[in-house]
Scaffold this motif. Structure first.
Motif, PDB file in Angstrom:
ATOM      1  N   PRO A   8      33.471 -33.032 -39.564  1.00 38.82           N
ATOM      2  CA  PRO A   8      34.052 -34.161 -40.300  1.00 38.82           C
ATOM      3  C   PRO A   8      33.019 -34.974 -41.070  1.00 38.82           C
ATOM      4  CG  PRO A   8      33.938 -34.649 -37.958  1.00 38.82           C
ATOM      5  CD  PRO A   8      33.583 -33.205 -38.107  1.00 38.82           C
ATOM      6  N   ILE A  43      37.063 -24.443 -39.284  1.00 35.52           N
ATOM      7  CA  ILE A  43      37.037 -25.780 -38.732  1.00 35.52           C
ATOM      8  C   ILE A  43      35.761 -26.408 -39.270  1.00 35.52           C
ATOM      9  CG2 ILE A  43      36.923 -27.171 -36.636  1.00 35.52           C
ATOM     10  CD1 ILE A  43      39.560 -25.773 -37.024  1.00 35.52           C
ATOM     11  N   SER A  60      40.770 -30.221 -42.832  1.00 38.55           N
ATOM     12  CA  SER A  60      39.360 -30.428 -42.487  1.00 38.55           C
ATOM     13  C   SER A  60      38.616 -31.153 -43.603  1.00 38.55           C
ATOM     14  CB  SER A  60      38.685 -29.083 -42.212  1.00 38.55           C
ATOM     15  OG  SER A  60      39.262 -28.439 -41.105  1.00 38.55           O
ATOM     16  N   THR A  71      44.367 -25.524 -42.572  1.00 41.41           N
ATOM     17  CA  THR A  71      43.243 -26.064 -41.810  1.00 41.41           C
ATOM     18  C   THR A  71      42.141 -26.529 -42.746  1.00 41.41           C
ATOM     19  OG1 THR A  71      43.755 -24.476 -40.075  1.00 41.41           O
ATOM     20  CG2 THR A  71      41.638 -25.585 -39.934  1.00 41.41           C
ATOM     21  N   LEU A  88      41.442 -33.859 -39.729  1.00 39.61           N
ATOM     22  CA  LEU A  88      41.646 -32.954 -38.592  1.00 39.61           C
ATOM     23  C   LEU A  88      41.096 -33.512 -37.275  1.00 39.61           C
ATOM     24  CD1 LEU A  88      42.890 -30.211 -37.921  1.00 39.61           C
ATOM     25  CD2 LEU A  88      40.661 -29.181 -38.310  1.00 39.61           C
TER      26      LEU A  88
END
Length: 973
Positions: A210, A207, A566, A562, A571
């Motif tokens: 951003p 993860i 990301s 993911t 995301l």
């Protein structure tokens, strides 16, 4: 003395590489003419049949694979549908739901061989076997506190989110709010790291912040679901780890790595096998119906039952009728608004209408080169839905370019290309190249494809997005059936108010309560997942929201998905709308959705509301997602997000807005739908070759995680069975291992356990999803001291035959004509009692009465599941009498020792005047032959004939031994 001698030679320009040159099968001894004749025959074969031919030549031993088998394949044009041929796949893939019974059977077989005086250590898979633990994930947690973190654009949460480019890191210094592991602020120079530095820090399931694209701790949602997964499945995982230690040729891919078919694509696929400098085509069979996805890479593969898979794992060839091959010619170019899902579903409809059931499909034409490998994989993945065995895309230049981007080195690709061209398995785009001959040709223009969804109960029932509102209205009006819900006109506009989290909401027919973005069919195609993310970004920026009671989830197929969500910056916007990453593995599709909020469930039941689920998966059978969600639609990921925002399927996207923006203006779907140009720009920047390469490197270096590495498991040759275990039990299939085949025994005075109609799926038969508290399996587990919270799912308990037998025919939508309404019940005729199916079967067994099943057309549709055969066998079912069968399921019945019988054409229970309350006697002759006719006599004196659906001598032999498991076990004695 045979003229057909295989020639092993060195690959041109690569003298150390050897292979069977099937185009020189005749050899110099028999002259040029024979070789030229063989080359001509090979040139006219479909590419998929050429793979079968090469395998038969390479594995010809005169016993399991004979010379005549190879020549029958070469003479495919005249022999198709008329002969049985063996096929030896290069490898096997398993997922844990279907893999655990296979490995438990191997463990039990070791026990049986030891008890019979054999060496148990010799019981090992004969070919590479990869088992991915991907079906254990359940969504216990979603929408955790992470979701309520400050919005990803920064600033006041009540104001519009600042527009962030998904391609560039913002230069200003901003703290990473809500992501405690990323310590901001930091400078733009620090953010703009080199790709190598960036990639080196990304975990397998990252993860990313951003703002800075820096790794941060995984959200609480993922960690909590992982913890629950390891906690509830500890016994199963220990068994898998034992299997990886003691069985040769077995590799276990631990939980949280990715879905079986995704890992198969990204990591396990070789395209060309190379063993000690010997080359041969990659091919695979697996226990997951999505195994067919690899055909998009030019790898021949399809899903089979666990019973057949176990035989392949032990060195037995897979036997199949030499299939017809339907050539699917693609022309034109798809609309910019059409996603790969639209292309898949459109092709599904065309091929379903063309009746390709039980056939190979092979794609050719100018349109093929316009499809990316990701699009091809998606199309190939759906072939079980239109009934084909597989859908094959031969390797071409597009494939090689894809493999280059996914990490294959240049030298390997050069060898691969040279080898495939040498054995005539490489498809050229040149107009001068000769196209193979096909059984029939289906032409599809990509230009005619427009966006669709599928539902509300079956994947083949397509609805154009523009007609969704009117079609759902028609479903409300229609009688209950494959589409209708039969809601009275005066109740179709009913509204049920409900209080949830301090606010009042209104539920009505068509309201959406489950919205799941799953990269099941889309994990190999970044464009559709990115489209969902970009749509979410535009929606959040416009001020649109998703109602909090909707069970939203995002289940990526692997960490790579993911990763690009990301790194593209989308995301956080998905998360803002509630599409939080819940984990890595199958969840909503297999019924592992957490229960809906109690208030919502009660409101749905109180108002008899037709609530809806929307998901980007492949299965939408009624009741599969949740027992109170009666309408389920398959849609592309961006449409799942769009419908979640709308909150209902009763919307016309052309004329009605999704909602209102920050300034009170109406926001329409067209306002936030990403363009092709936007998608391509993001793909070029974010979906790069480093992502694929990185995943492979991580899989090579670290097959597991901390929890898996710390898990303890025994290392003994025999598995130490725990008699108290409710997960792993030694099954009873090997209690009577026969050293020699016996004549089939008559079935005398059998009662009918179930009287079923048409299209009974393996979902109806096989245990799947959660264990209902009132079920026979629940009673068994309760008696073992477990609470409902500890029941787990049927899939997790496939290693326990006692649970699985009780869960067979336990589907709430099972329609037994003895009962007259959907329920997992039947009638025990000696007593007249209405009981659970298991309870009735148990009584019959205690009374020594055999049982059979009466069914209509297409018995055994759906995913291939071994427990759809094993379960009925342990219930005491001796035969199934149906109008027609799904081919794979019919083979599974034979493989476990159940006789598949078919009514004569034009006959069925109704035309024969059968009520199902009679007793049936079936006499088998001492010697069976393929397709022979048998007589059945009922207790009322009626006599009628049926066809015994044994297609070849091998199936008859397996039936005589009591199934393939016993047949294979005998080889070790």
């Amino acid at each position: 003395g045979s003229p057909y001698q295989p020639v092993i030679e060195a690959l041109e320009n690569y003298p150390q590489k050897k292979f069977y040159n099937v185009s020189k099968l005749g050899g110099a001894k028999y002259g040029v003419a024979l070789t030229e004749l063989l080359c001509f025959a090979l040139d006219t074969l479909p590419y998929s049949i050429r793979v079968l031919f090469e395998s038969s030549v390479r594995n010809c031993d005169g016993f399991l694979v004979k010379e005549t088998d190879a020549m029958n394949i070469l003479d495919w044009k005249t022999k198709q549908n008329n002969v049985e041929v063996p096929f030896c796949p290069a490898r096997v893939v398993l997922q844990d739901f279907t893999g655990i019974p296979a490995m438990v059977d191997f463990a039990a077989m070791r026990e049986a061989v030891r008890n019979a005086g054999g060496d148990p250590a010799k019981v090992n898979p004969a070919c590479p076997t990869d088992l991915t633990v991907d079906h254990s994930l359940q969504i216990d947690f979603s929408k955790c506190a992470i979701q309520n973190a400050p919005n990803p654009g920064g600033g006041d949460a009540q104001k519009p989110v600042a527009k962030l480019s998904p391609l560039k890191v913002q230069p200003r210094k901003v703290p990473c709010r809500g992501q405690a592991g990323c310590r901001g602020p930091c400078g733009a120079g620090e953010a703009a790291r080199s790709p190598g530095q960036f990639s080196a820090q990304i975990e397998n399931t990252p993860i990313l912040c951003p703002f800075h694209l820096q790794p941060v701790p995984e959200p609480e949602t993922v960690l909590k679901n992982q913890e629950m997964e390891f906690g509830r499945n500890r016994e199963r995982l220990q068994f898998f780890k034992w299997s990886s230690k003691v069985f040769k040729n077995v590799s276990i891919i631990p939980p949280e790595t990715g879905m079986a078919h995704q890992v198969n694509l990204e990591y396990l696929s070789r395209v060309v096998f190379e063993v000690k400098d010997f080359l041969y085509p990659d091919s695979v069979v697996g226990t997951d119906s999505h195994t067919t996805m690899v055909n998009g890479l030019g790898i021949l593969g399809w899903g089979v039952g666990g019973i057949e898979t176990e035989a392949v794992m032990l060195g037995m060839p897979l036997t199949l009728t030499l299939p017809e091959v339907v050539g699917c010619e693609l022309t034109g170019t798809a609309s910019p608004l059409a996603t790969s899902i639209d292309i898949v579903v459109s092709i599904t409809k065309h091929l379903k209408q063309a009746d390709v059931a039980g056939k190979f499909v092979e794609f050719f034409g100018s349109g093929v080169s316009q499809l990316s490998v990701a699009d091809r994989n998606t199309i190939a993945n759906m072939c079980p839905e239109y009934g084909a065995i597989l859908s094959f895309f031969p390797v071409d230049n597009v494939t090689l370019k894809h493999l280059k981007h996914t990490g294959f080195d240049k030298a390997k690709l050069e060898v691969m290309e040279a080898y495939l061209k040498a054995v005539k398995l490489f498809r050229s785009d040149e107009s001068s190249s000769r196209e193979p001959e096909y059984s029939q040709v289906v032409q599809i223009s990509l230009s005619s494809i427009i966006p669709y969804v599928s539902g509300p109960k079956r994947s083949q029932d397509r609805v154009t997005v523009n007609n969704m509102k009117s079609d759902f209205q028609a479903c409300l009006n229609e009688k209950s059936g494959v589409k209708g819900f039969q809601i009275a006109v005066e109740k179709q506009n009913d509204i049920v108010p409900v209080q949830y989290e301090g606010n009042e909401y209104k539920l009505s027919h068509g309201c959406i309560v489950i919205a799941a973005v799953i990269s099941c069919t889309n994990n190999c195609n970044p464009s559709v997942m990115l489209a969902a993310g970009l749509l979410a970004k535009k929606a959040v920026e416009a001020g649109l929201v998703v109602k909090p009671y909707i069970r939203t989830s995002l289940s990526p197929g692997s960490g790579m998905v993911t990763h690009y969500l990301s790194s593209s910056g989308v995301l956080p916007y998905l998360s803002k709308l509630g599409f939080e990453v819940v984990g890595y593995g199958c969840s909503t599709c297999v019924g592992n959705t957490a229960p809906l909020p109690e208030a919502i469930r009660n409101a749905i039941k109180q108002g008899d509301i037709i609530a809806c689920g929307v998901l980007s998966g492949t299965k939408n059978f009624e009741g599969r997602l949740c027992d109170c969600v009666r309408a389920n639609y398959l849609a592309s990921p961006p449409l799942v997000v769009a419908y979640a925002i709308a909150g209902t399927v009763r919307i016309d996207f052309e004329t009605e807005p999704l909602g209102t923006g920050f300034n009170g203006e109406s926001i329409y779907l067209r306002d936030i739908w990403p363009t092709r140009k936007e998608l391509h720009a993001v793909e070029e920047e974010c979906v790069i070759s480093a992502m694929f390469k990185e995943l492979k490197e991580k899989m090579e270096a670290r097959k597991g995680n901390k929890r898996w590495n710390l898990l303890e498991a025994p290392e003994s040759t025999l598995f130490p069975w725990d008699l108290k275990s409710t997960y792993i039990r030694c099954p009873s299939f090997f209690d009577k291992v026969a050293k020699e085949p016996v004549s089939p025994q008559p079935i005398e005075n059998a009662h009918v356990l179930l009287y079923l109609g048409d299209s009974v799926t393996t979902d109806h038969i096989s245990p799947a999803g959660s264990i209902a508290r009132s079920s026979a399996a629940a009673k068994y587990l309760t008696n073992k001291g477990l609470t409902p919270r500890e029941f787990n799912s049927y899939g997790a308990r496939r290693g326990n035959d006692a649970v699985m037998t009780r869960g067979t025919f336990a589907n709430i939508k099972l329609l037994n004509k003895f009962i007259g309404k959907p329920a997992p019940k039947t009638v025990h005729f000696p007593s007249g009692q209405t009981l659970d199916v298991f309870e009735a079967a148990e009584l019959y067994q205690k009374e020594g009465i055999p049982v059979i099943i009466l069914a209509g057309k297409k018995y055994g549709l759906g995913s291939s599941r071994d427990w759809a055969a094993k379960g009925p066998f342990l219930l005491g079912v001796k035969a199934v009498l149906a109008e027609s069968y799904e081919k794979v399921h019919k083979s599974q019945l034979i493989g476990i020792g159940i006789a598949p019988l078919q009514f004569l054409p034009g006959e069925n229970p109704s035309t024969l005047g059968l009520t199902g309350r009679e007793q049936f006697s079936i006499l088998f002759p001492p010697e069976l032959s393929p397709g022979m006719t048998l007589d059945i006599k009922t207790s009322t004196g009626k006599v009628f004939s049926v066809i015994a659906l044994f297609e070849n001598d091998m199936e008859i032999t397996l039936y005589k031994y009591g199934g393939s498991l016993n047949f294979v076990a005998r080889r070790f004695l």
